[in-house]
Motif scaffolding. Structure first.
Motif, short mmCIF file in Angstrom:
data_model
loop_
_atom_site.label_atom_id
_atom_site.label_comp_id
_atom_site.label_asym_id
_atom_site.label_seq_id
_atom_site.Cartn_x
_atom_site.Cartn_y
_atom_site.Cartn_z
N ASN A 1 -13.04 -1.86 -6.85
CA ASN A 1 -11.73 -1.91 -6.19
C ASN A 1 -11.93 -1.64 -4.71
N ASP B 1 0.83 -1.21 0.00
CA ASP B 1 0.00 0.00 0.00
C ASP B 1 0.86 1.26 0.00
N SER C 1 -9.05 -0.37 -2.57
CA SER C 1 -8.04 0.52 -1.99
C SER C 1 -7.68 1.62 -2.97
N LEU C 2 -7.13 2.69 -2.43
CA LEU C 2 -6.67 3.80 -3.27
C LEU C 2 -5.18 3.73 -3.56
N THR C 3 -4.43 2.98 -2.73
CA THR C 3 -2.97 3.02 -2.86
C THR C 3 -2.33 1.65 -3.06
N ASP C 4 -3.13 0.63 -3.41
CA ASP C 4 -2.52 -0.69 -3.58
C ASP C 4 -1.63 -0.72 -4.81
N ASN C 5 -0.58 -1.50 -4.72
CA ASN C 5 0.38 -1.64 -5.81
C ASN C 5 0.80 -3.11 -5.88
N PRO C 6 0.49 -3.80 -7.00
CA PRO C 6 -0.22 -3.28 -8.16
C PRO C 6 -1.69 -2.99 -7.81
N ARG C 7 -2.29 -2.15 -8.62
CA ARG C 7 -3.69 -1.77 -8.44
C ARG C 7 -4.54 -3.00 -8.67
N THR D 1 -5.44 -7.63 -11.71
CA THR D 1 -4.87 -6.36 -12.14
C THR D 1 -5.65 -5.89 -13.37
#
Length: 145
Positions: free
Chosen positions: A105, A48, A107-113, A82
């Motif tokens: 979705n 995140d 979350s706003l900050t997950d990586n990868p989205r 993804t």
């Protein structure tokens, strides 16, 4: 004398071809309270921005088979994907006559989205499992062991 430990709960019998489902999905499910289920984590690391997020936070693809009788279940669950995987999963589910309930979705900050797609259907258990397999293969999940 300490009290006796309670007996472990017994699982109700599943009126499903679980071996056929496992073969069709290429994975082994587990019986849990009368539901035959799969929880499959992604192979990539999710963060995140500051913390690695474990699969236990709901970052898994979940598939549930609830017996209805005559080897026919209701299935539901959600795929975690993804962006490049979304259309592939939608196309695979539609081809298998599995209804798409919603895409969103978390979350706003997950990586990868990550995006989550909920699904639902009823039909023959093994046929549904075969229809789900291409959607599973279109996502970056941990390989079956």
């Amino acid at each position: 004398m300490p009290p006796a430990s309670p007996a472990p709960p017994t699982q109700p019998p599943l009126a499903l071809d679980t071996a056929g489902i496992d073969t069709a999905l290429g994975r082994k499910g587990i019986a849990d309270g009368g539901i035959y289920k799969f929880s499959i984590p992604r192979k990539d690391t999710i963060d995140d921005g500051t913390h690695v997020l474990p699969p236990a936070l709901g970052l898994t693809t979940g598939i549930n088979f609830q017996p209805l009788g005559n080897n026919k279940p209701a299935i539901n669950g959600d795929f975690v994907m993804t962006a490049p995987e979304v259309q592939k999963v939608i196309q695979a589910l539609r081809k298998g006559n599995i209804d798409i309930v919603e895409l969103h979705n978390h979350s706003l900050t997950d990586n990868p989205r990550l995006f989550y797609l909920h699904f639902w259907a009823t039909a023959d258990a093994v046929s549904l499992a075969k229809a789900l397999r291409p959607a599973l293969e279109a996502t970056g999940l941990v390989p079956a062991s």
